[in-house]
Scaffold this motif. Structure first.
Motif, mmCIF file in Angstrom:
data_model
loop_
_atom_site.group_PDB
_atom_site.id
_atom_site.type_symbol
_atom_site.label_atom_id
_atom_site.label_comp_id
_atom_site.label_asym_id
_atom_site.label_seq_id
_atom_site.Cartn_x
_atom_site.Cartn_y
_atom_site.Cartn_z
ATOM 1 N N LEU A 169 -7.276 -3.067 3.778
ATOM 2 C CA LEU A 169 -6.534 -1.738 4.285
ATOM 3 C C LEU A 169 -7.558 -0.706 4.305
ATOM 4 O O LEU A 169 -8.093 -0.231 3.414
ATOM 5 C CB LEU A 169 -5.414 -1.182 3.316
ATOM 6 C CG LEU A 169 -4.482 -0.020 3.946
ATOM 7 C CD1 LEU A 169 -3.726 -0.348 5.167
ATOM 8 C CD2 LEU A 169 -3.542 0.460 2.834
ATOM 9 N N LEU A 170 -8.125 -0.001 5.522
ATOM 10 C CA LEU A 170 -9.114 0.656 5.640
ATOM 11 C C LEU A 170 -8.705 2.120 5.922
ATOM 12 O O LEU A 170 -7.725 2.492 6.671
ATOM 13 C CB LEU A 170 -10.011 0.313 6.821
ATOM 14 C CG LEU A 170 -10.572 -1.111 6.728
ATOM 15 C CD1 LEU A 170 -11.673 -1.278 7.992
ATOM 16 C CD2 LEU A 170 -11.449 -1.428 5.541
ATOM 17 N N VAL A 171 -9.399 3.038 5.003
ATOM 18 C CA VAL A 171 -8.804 4.391 5.209
ATOM 19 C C VAL A 171 -10.060 5.553 5.039
ATOM 20 O O VAL A 171 -11.058 4.971 4.727
ATOM 21 C CB VAL A 171 -8.013 4.708 3.791
ATOM 22 C CG1 VAL A 171 -6.682 3.922 3.991
ATOM 23 C CG2 VAL A 171 -8.662 4.493 2.430
ATOM 24 N N ARG A 172 -9.840 6.728 5.362
ATOM 25 C CA ARG A 172 -10.758 7.590 5.093
ATOM 26 C C ARG A 172 -10.951 7.956 3.790
ATOM 27 O O ARG A 172 -10.144 7.882 3.117
ATOM 28 C CB ARG A 172 -10.533 8.865 5.965
ATOM 29 C CG ARG A 172 -10.333 8.640 7.722
ATOM 30 C CD ARG A 172 -10.058 10.072 8.155
ATOM 31 N NE ARG A 172 -8.651 10.598 7.890
ATOM 32 C CZ ARG A 172 -7.642 10.024 8.219
ATOM 33 N NH1 ARG A 172 -7.719 9.305 9.596
ATOM 34 N NH2 ARG A 172 -6.299 10.686 8.154
ATOM 35 N N PRO A 173 -12.425 8.328 3.641
ATOM 36 C CA PRO A 173 -12.632 8.461 1.994
ATOM 37 C C PRO A 173 -11.555 9.588 1.320
ATOM 38 O O PRO A 173 -11.598 10.613 2.169
ATOM 39 C CB PRO A 173 -13.806 9.058 1.994
ATOM 40 C CG PRO A 173 -14.740 8.623 3.341
ATOM 41 C CD PRO A 173 -13.480 8.317 4.247
ATOM 42 N N GLY A 174 -11.256 8.982 0.173
ATOM 43 C CA GLY A 174 -10.328 10.270 -0.397
ATOM 44 C C GLY A 174 -8.897 9.980 -0.256
ATOM 45 O O GLY A 174 -7.829 10.437 -0.790
ATOM 46 N N THR A 175 -8.348 8.967 0.507
ATOM 47 C CA THR A 175 -6.981 8.744 1.045
ATOM 48 C C THR A 175 -6.544 7.734 -0.064
ATOM 49 O O THR A 175 -7.120 6.868 -0.471
ATOM 50 C CB THR A 175 -6.937 7.904 2.386
ATOM 51 O OG1 THR A 175 -7.526 8.669 3.369
ATOM 52 C CG2 THR A 175 -5.487 7.613 2.780
ATOM 53 N N GLN A 176 -5.175 8.282 -0.650
ATOM 54 C CA GLN A 176 -4.640 7.191 -1.470
ATOM 55 C C GLN A 176 -3.470 6.578 -0.740
ATOM 56 O O GLN A 176 -3.099 6.873 0.247
ATOM 57 C CB GLN A 176 -4.088 8.256 -2.547
ATOM 58 C CG GLN A 176 -5.001 8.894 -3.366
ATOM 59 C CD GLN A 176 -6.186 8.043 -4.104
ATOM 60 O OE1 GLN A 176 -5.912 7.162 -4.489
ATOM 61 N NE2 GLN A 176 -7.273 8.541 -3.801
ATOM 62 N N LEU A 177 -3.131 5.436 -1.460
ATOM 63 C CA LEU A 177 -2.156 4.637 -0.793
ATOM 64 C C LEU A 177 -0.734 5.503 -0.548
ATOM 65 O O LEU A 177 -0.031 5.302 0.549
ATOM 66 C CB LEU A 177 -1.551 3.525 -1.859
ATOM 67 C CG LEU A 177 -0.802 2.252 -1.118
ATOM 68 C CD1 LEU A 177 -1.722 1.814 -0.181
ATOM 69 C CD2 LEU A 177 -0.509 1.191 -2.336
ATOM 70 N N SER A 178 -0.431 6.461 -1.624
ATOM 71 C CA SER A 178 0.570 7.323 -1.045
ATOM 72 C C SER A 178 0.591 8.331 0.024
ATOM 73 O O SER A 178 1.528 8.754 0.563
ATOM 74 C CB SER A 178 1.142 8.107 -2.343
ATOM 75 O OG SER A 178 -0.215 8.912 -2.787
ATOM 76 N N ASP A 179 -0.847 8.406 0.499
ATOM 77 C CA ASP A 179 -0.903 9.241 1.664
ATOM 78 C C ASP A 179 -0.767 8.729 2.996
ATOM 79 O O ASP A 179 -0.732 9.285 3.954
ATOM 80 C CB ASP A 179 -2.366 9.881 1.815
ATOM 81 C CG ASP A 179 -2.676 10.634 0.564
ATOM 82 O OD1 ASP A 179 -1.724 11.331 -0.014
ATOM 83 O OD2 ASP A 179 -3.986 10.451 -0.031
ATOM 84 N N VAL A 180 -0.667 7.212 3.043
ATOM 85 C CA VAL A 180 -0.740 6.404 4.141
ATOM 86 C C VAL A 180 0.456 6.472 4.915
ATOM 87 O O VAL A 180 1.739 5.856 4.307
ATOM 88 C CB VAL A 180 -1.007 4.871 3.825
ATOM 89 C CG1 VAL A 180 -0.920 4.195 5.041
ATOM 90 C CG2 VAL A 180 -2.640 4.871 3.321
#
Length: 311
Positions: A91-102
């Motif tokens: 699961l690739l995200v922008r730096p600083g993203t948490q799972l709850s932000d997705v």
């Protein structure tokens, strides 16, 4: 035709690119990412590329319908090689993203069945968005259009993302099969561990029509590895069948099965005979008695002797 260019389903960072780079000749070719499977195959048809690597089957959902349909229609192409690649998503995200932000995730539609259960357990409220490829989903996350992407962990650096979770897969040992496709030519010589791919159109819709087709293989001892129906576009109930069979078109049992199909079907498209990935001749199951080339030759000689009165 550009003999030094190989097209593949892009953009950079796809599983297809990883699979392509496992081929020895990839080191001496210009690898060109394309926006879709049709675009990659059309590059071969137009002569812009000598070959294209595209996904054709995965072990969770079966055949990749876009690829099967593209090979069944349009100017004929031929499969020369296959590559098997084990698949695991991150699961690739922008730096600083948490799972709850997705709240939204992007990936190729073929990825969804492979991560559906994980997503239901960990991101039950997130919205799924389809992308042209898993790497394209990562690119869309980089642009801020979605919160996360399911893609290969190796794609993170290319798009400035971070792997928030790795080793995501609902099915253990999931694999995707890719094929190297070029313009039609003489198939490579049999290796003893080969596969033959064809697309077959049924004739008149009647009871037993599919059985009649399958019997052409069965009576000659040809094992089928894949059979998948695809709509022809000519109306509800009109289908063709993509078939993978064990063996090479030069094997008598396979060649005669294809001749039998050509006699009874309105159309048969030969997609190639090529080595099976990861299989050695010693690993191939023994042939059913009566189906070897020598036995076909012996039977033909027997018939000739009877015709000549030399029985």
């Amino acid at each position: 035709m550009s003999a030094t260019r190989y097209a593949y389903l892009g953009p950079e960072g796809t599983f297809t690119e990883v699979a392509l780079r496992t081929l020895p000749e990839a080191a001496t070719r210009e690898l060109v990412p394309m926006v879709s499977v049709p675009a990659a195959l059309d590059a071969v048809r137009s002569g812009a590329a000598a070959a294209a690597l595209v996904p054709i089957e995965n072990s969770v959902e079966g055949g990749i319908t876009t690829t099967l349909d593209e090979l069944a229609t349009g100017e004929p192409l031929m499969i020369y090689r296959e590559v098997l690649l084990s698949i695991s998503f991150a699961l690739l995200v922008r730096p600083g993203t948490q799972l709850s932000d997705v709240k939204s995730v992007a990936a190729h539609p073929a990825a969804q069945p492979q991560v559906r259960n994980w997503m239901a357990a960990h991101l039950p409220d997130a919205v799924w968005e389809s992308a042209a490829s898993n790497a394209d989903g990562a690119r869309l996350v980089q642009e801020g259009r979605y919160d996360a992407a399911f893609a290969g962990e190796f794609a993170a650096a290319t798009y400035g993302l971070e792997p928030l979770v790795t080793e995501i897969h609902d099915a253990e040992n999931a694999q995707t099969r890719f094929v190297l496709v070029g313009r039609p030519a003489r198939p490579a010589a049999p290796t003893g561990a080969d596969k033959t791919s064809v697309v077959i159109w049924l004739g008149e819709d009647q009871p037993g029509a599919l059985l009649e087709l399958l019997q052409e293989f069965a009576v000659r001892g040809v094992n089928l590895m894949l059979i998948q129906s695809r709509p022809t576009g000519a109306g509800i109930g009109n289908y063709c069948f993509a078939v993978d069979a064990e063996g090479h078109i030069a094997d008598r049992r396979v060649g005669e099965a294809l001749m039998g199909l050509k006699r009874i079907c309105p159309s048969v498209r030969f997609l190639g005979s090529y080595p099976r990935a990861g299989v050695e001749p010693k690993d191939v199951r023994p042939l059913r008695p009566g189906t070897s080339d020598a036995e076909f030759t012996e039977a033909a000689d027997w018939l000739a002797r009877n015709l000549d009165g030399r029985a």
